[in-house]
Scaffold this motif. Structure first.
Motif, PDB file in Angstrom:
ATOM      1  N   LEU A 118      49.013  32.519  52.498  1.00 55.51           N
ATOM      2  CA  LEU A 118      47.697  32.800  53.075  1.00 55.51           C
ATOM      3  C   LEU A 118      47.071  31.449  53.388  1.00 55.51           C
ATOM      4  O   LEU A 118      46.546  30.759  52.509  1.00 55.51           O
ATOM      5  CB  LEU A 118      46.835  33.595  52.092  1.00 55.51           C
ATOM      6  CG  LEU A 118      45.437  33.988  52.581  1.00 55.51           C
ATOM      7  CD1 LEU A 118      45.518  34.879  53.813  1.00 55.51           C
ATOM      8  CD2 LEU A 118      44.665  34.706  51.480  1.00 55.51           C
ATOM      9  N   ALA A 119      47.182  31.055  54.656  1.00 51.36           N
ATOM     10  CA  ALA A 119      46.790  29.699  55.052  1.00 51.36           C
ATOM     11  C   ALA A 119      45.278  29.558  55.088  1.00 51.36           C
ATOM     12  O   ALA A 119      44.543  30.533  55.311  1.00 51.36           O
ATOM     13  CB  ALA A 119      47.380  29.377  56.416  1.00 51.36           C
ATOM     14  N   ILE A 124      45.527  36.987  44.105  1.00 53.56           N
ATOM     15  CA  ILE A 124      46.797  37.682  43.942  1.00 53.56           C
ATOM     16  C   ILE A 124      46.592  39.026  43.256  1.00 53.56           C
ATOM     17  O   ILE A 124      45.918  39.121  42.227  1.00 53.56           O
ATOM     18  CB  ILE A 124      47.788  36.821  43.124  1.00 53.56           C
ATOM     19  CG1 ILE A 124      48.025  35.482  43.825  1.00 53.56           C
ATOM     20  CG2 ILE A 124      49.109  37.558  42.919  1.00 53.56           C
ATOM     21  CD1 ILE A 124      48.672  35.595  45.181  1.00 53.56           C
ATOM     22  N   GLU A 125      47.201  40.064  43.842  1.00 56.86           N
ATOM     23  CA  GLU A 125      47.168  41.401  43.240  1.00 56.86           C
ATOM     24  C   GLU A 125      48.308  41.447  42.214  1.00 56.86           C
ATOM     25  O   GLU A 125      49.475  41.218  42.559  1.00 56.86           O
ATOM     26  CB  GLU A 125      47.356  42.461  44.336  1.00 56.86           C
ATOM     27  CG  GLU A 125      46.948  43.875  43.915  1.00 56.86           C
ATOM     28  CD  GLU A 125      48.054  44.565  43.132  1.00 56.86           C
ATOM     29  OE1 GLU A 125      47.727  45.238  42.125  1.00 56.86           O
ATOM     30  OE2 GLU A 125      49.232  44.405  43.505  1.00 56.86           O
ATOM     31  N   PRO A 126      48.016  41.704  40.935  1.00 60.50           N
ATOM     32  CA  PRO A 126      49.012  41.506  39.867  1.00 60.50           C
ATOM     33  C   PRO A 126      50.262  42.371  39.966  1.00 60.50           C
ATOM     34  O   PRO A 126      51.352  41.925  39.632  1.00 60.50           O
ATOM     35  CB  PRO A 126      48.221  41.798  38.583  1.00 60.50           C
ATOM     36  CG  PRO A 126      47.021  42.579  39.026  1.00 60.50           C
ATOM     37  CD  PRO A 126      46.712  42.122  40.404  1.00 60.50           C
ATOM     38  N   VAL A 134      44.953  40.329  50.936  1.00 66.07           N
ATOM     39  CA  VAL A 134      45.050  40.501  52.384  1.00 66.07           C
ATOM     40  C   VAL A 134      46.381  41.136  52.756  1.00 66.07           C
ATOM     41  O   VAL A 134      46.446  42.090  53.545  1.00 66.07           O
ATOM     42  CB  VAL A 134      44.880  39.145  53.101  1.00 66.07           C
ATOM     43  CG1 VAL A 134      45.118  39.300  54.595  1.00 66.07           C
ATOM     44  CG2 VAL A 134      43.501  38.571  52.829  1.00 66.07           C
ATOM     45  N   GLU A 135      47.473  40.632  52.182  1.00 65.77           N
ATOM     46  CA  GLU A 135      48.795  41.167  52.520  1.00 65.77           C
ATOM     47  C   GLU A 135      48.974  42.584  51.989  1.00 65.77           C
ATOM     48  O   GLU A 135      49.575  43.440  52.647  1.00 65.77           O
ATOM     49  CB  GLU A 135      49.894  40.257  51.980  1.00 65.77           C
ATOM     50  CG  GLU A 135      51.277  40.661  52.468  1.00 65.77           C
ATOM     51  CD  GLU A 135      52.347  39.640  52.111  1.00 65.77           C
ATOM     52  OE1 GLU A 135      53.544  39.948  52.342  1.00 65.77           O
ATOM     53  OE2 GLU A 135      52.007  38.547  51.619  1.00 65.77           O
TER      54      GLU A 135
END
Length: 707
Positions: free
Chosen positions: A179-180, A86-88, A95-96
């Motif tokens: 994110l599967a 996760i980007e904080p 990825v997203e």
């Protein structure tokens, strides 16, 4: 909105995801240049360059590109894989963030990539926004993570077991993205795979991926990143050939260890005058960049940068120029500050060395021009630096101003060291190079001085054209012809046979200089070569201007024997090497004089019939046919050993009269193949020519040799 989500599922979250990407869809030309095939290929370059950046950072050594039959394209690498944590700041996975946020990625600040092709942080997200569907698989930590997008929006596709399709039912994420985990992966295995379908709503109907452009780009990249393997696979259907056999899928593997020195050798089309010289160095500079402080405010900060310069240069005997420039392996076809610094320093350094050796080179007070220095040059100019400033997202022009002086200094230092080296080989090659650029300068000045004489002059005006030229009276390029005649002996007959209204004659004495082996200076000082160039009046080499040519056709008229063929080859070498546009335009011809004249006796008062043959085989076939039909002919059969043995009416009928003559137009379907042929037959390397002669000796028609 272009998303197909229903009104019930449409939430504020979609606005936050798509607000930036909507600008891309509304103005795609701002980001990819155009929406035709060029823009489609640019999207592909963006994805490929992300993988190449992993290779530049030392984390990837294999990239595979697949053009699928359904119109999609897939790019995979064995790099580190896009971060999946996760980007904080956004609360989204890496990825997203990469595929949905403009100006986001790992190319800012120099933390993850010291030098990269991507730097604006918009490449992957732009491609995502302009794709009907994009699937990304990231292999990290023993798992294959997958996320899918429809026109930039994350969600899931229901492919119903029929394979991935862009028009499969799509369900966007509402409360949060997932994110599967699609599969397990071997421990230690990492990489990224991106497959996307370009959106038909954005790109025009005729837009398609070019395999040749892709293969050329892959080859170029493999030269620029030694040790990187790039595989290109085209699975698309192709039109069946005439024999009806189905075309097999195309696959090419590109791998080069030699770097840009090998690239320069690959690009060169002419025989070498110098070895490939590597000019390497680096320089420091500072620039002011905007950064976020601890409070989230944008402030300016002085940042120190390093620019690494690596250039391969090589001069050949020709005059064509090939210069390729790159920034962090991204091609800059329109140049920029790095190319400007290279050309500036190249001219400055060679001027300095020519002036230092002015007396030896007989250069006088004239100064070299840029075109003189670039003649015959093949160069690959590469620079690597963090966060280069390009003019636009298409990255065709480098704008970082400090790079110009750094490249200029490296070229001046390194090239001057080679040109003043005391090593035997470098000293010899430096001397040859200086001779070449001075000869190009003299050729340019000579062409300028003769510009006035290129216009046809009347008999009352003074003319500096050769005295042995028998000019024609009309100047209409549609009908005027220059016959280059072998030997003075044939001139008497040719003068009587020509139509002086539009046919000019220029005699040459025997075999002219072999310009494939001689220098430009030797060619210009050769009487016969200089006369031909002067008479045609369009200059030579790089300064050749076909529009200034004084004749519409140039016809080489030599004897129909081995010596005549040799002279014709020497003349064609001159035209190919120094007046190639004339050959490319189809304005050079070879006359086809006959070998034999047969007078067939007709019975009664009917006049005898005259037939010309052009080879021994043709003569034997005709004689055999006459004997079978019991027709008589005068003996002995007349055999021409040269043009001078013909009567004027015979020469006119067979070789000069447009109504009856036969001419062979000289054409070059493949310039590279022609270059190799001329080098084989006329070049300095004797061994290949000897092998060619020995191999073809059994096919020689000995009847053609006068002994």
């Amino acid at each position: 909105m272009t998303s197909t989500t229903s009104g019930a599922a449409y939430t504020a979250r979609h606005l936050s995801v798509l607000e930036g990407l909507e600008a891309v869809r509304k103005r795609p030309g701002m980001y990819i240049g155009s929406t035709d095939s060029r823009g489609l290929m640019h999207c592909l370059w963006e994805i490929i360059d992300n993988s190449v950046d992993e290779a530049l950072a030392g984390h990837c050594d294999r990239i595979e590109i697949v053009l699928h039959a359904d119109g999609s394209v897939e790019v995979s690498d064995n790099g580190r894989g896009i971060p999946v944590d996760i980007e904080p700041k956004t609360g989204l996975t890496g990825v997203e963030v990469v595929f949905t946020k403009l100006h986001a990625g790992g190319k800012f600040g120099g933390g993850s990539y010291a030098a990269s092709g991507g730097l604006h942080g918009v490449g992957a997200s732009v491609v995502n926004a302009l794709s009907a569907r994009l699937d990304v698989d990231v292999t990290r930590n023993g798992k294959v993570h997958r996320m899918c997008f429809r026109r930039g929006e994350p969600g899931t596709f229901d492919d119903k077991g029929q394979g991935r399709k862009p028009d499969s039912r799509f369900s966007p994420f509402v409360d949060g993205s997932i994110l599967a985990v699609a599969a397990k992966a071997k421990r230690g295995l990492t990489g990224t795979r991106v497959r996307y379908w370009a959106d038909e709503q954005i790109f025009i109907a005729g837009a398609k991926f070019s395999y040749q452009e892709l293969a050329d780009r892959a080859r170029q990249t493999s030269f620029l990143v030694p040790g990187l393997t790039i595989v290109v696979n085209d699975l698309r259907e192709r039109p069946a050939p005439l024999d009806g056999e189905p075309e097999k899928p195309r696959e090419e593997v590109f791998f080069h260890e030699g770097g840009i020195a090998e690239f320069a050798d690959f690009l060169a089309i002419d025989p070498p005058l110098t070895d490939v010289w590597r000019l390497q160095g680096s320089g420091n500079f500072t620039e002011t960049v905007p950064v976020l402080d601890d409070k989230g405010h944008m402030v300016s900060k002085e940042t120190s940068r390093v620019a690494d310069v690596d250039i391969a240069v090589r001069w050949g005997t020709g005059y064509d120029t090939t210069v390729k420039s790159y920034v962090n392996i991204i091609a800059t076809p329109k140049g920029g500050t790095h190319l400007a610094g290279f050309e500036q320093s190249l001219l400055k350094t060679l001027r300095k060395n020519v002036e230092a050796n002015s007396r030896k080179l007989k250069a006088g007070n004239d100064k070299l021009d840029k075109d003189d220095v670039l003649a015959g040059l093949t160069a690959v100019v590469t620079v690597r630096l963090a966060e280069p400033q390009f003019e636009g997202q298409t990255k065709e022009v480098l704008g970082t101003s400090a790079v110009r002086s750094i490249v200029s200094k490296v070229v001046e230092t390194e090239l001057n060291a080679i040109l003043t080296s005391s090593k035997r080989q470098e000293k010899q090659q430096a001397s040859q190079l200086l001779d070449k650029v001075v000869a190009e300068m003299k050729s340019r000045i000579s062409a300028r001085m003769h510009k006035e004489t290129q216009r046809r002059k009347t008999a009352l005006e003074s003319s500096s054209l050769p005295a042995k030229l028998y000019d024609c009276r009309k100047s209409d390029l549609r009908t005027s012809e220059l016959f280059i005649v072998e030997g003075d002996s044939a001139m008497g007959t040719a003068k009587a046979a020509r139509n002086s209204e539009h046919q000019a004659l220029l005699p040459i004495r025997g075999k002219i200089l072999n310009v494939q082996k001689a220098s430009v200076g030797d060619m210009l000082s050769n009487t016969e070569c200089a006369a031909i160039i002067q008479v045609i009046g369009a200059g030579s080499g790089r300064s050749f201007d076909i529009d200034a040519s004084r004749y519409g056709k140039v016809v080489i008229m030599t004897d129909a024997d081995v010596d005549g063929a040799h002279i014709r080859t020497l003349l064609l070498t001159l035209f190919f090497r120094y007046m190639r546009p004339l050959v490319d335009a189809g304005n050079v011809y070879a006359a086809v004089p006959p070998l034999h004249r047969i007078e067939i006796i007709n019975s009664g008062s009917k006049p005898n019939e005259v037939v010309y043959t052009y080879s021994e085989a043709e003569l034997h076939a005709l004689v055999k046919k006459l004997n079978r039909s019991n027709r008589r002919y005068k003996e002995p059969i007349q055999r021409y050993k040269g043009l001078g043995e013909m009567d004027a009416d015979q020469l006119a009928e067979t070789t000069m009269d447009p109504r009856a003559r036969t001419l062979r137009r000289v054409q070059i379907a493949d310039a590279a193949a022609a270059e190799k042929t001329f080098e084989l037959l006329m070049g300095s390397d004797v061994a290949p020519r000897k092998e060619f002669i020995v191999t073809g000796a059994d096919d020689l028609d000995r009847e053609r040799i006068d002994a």
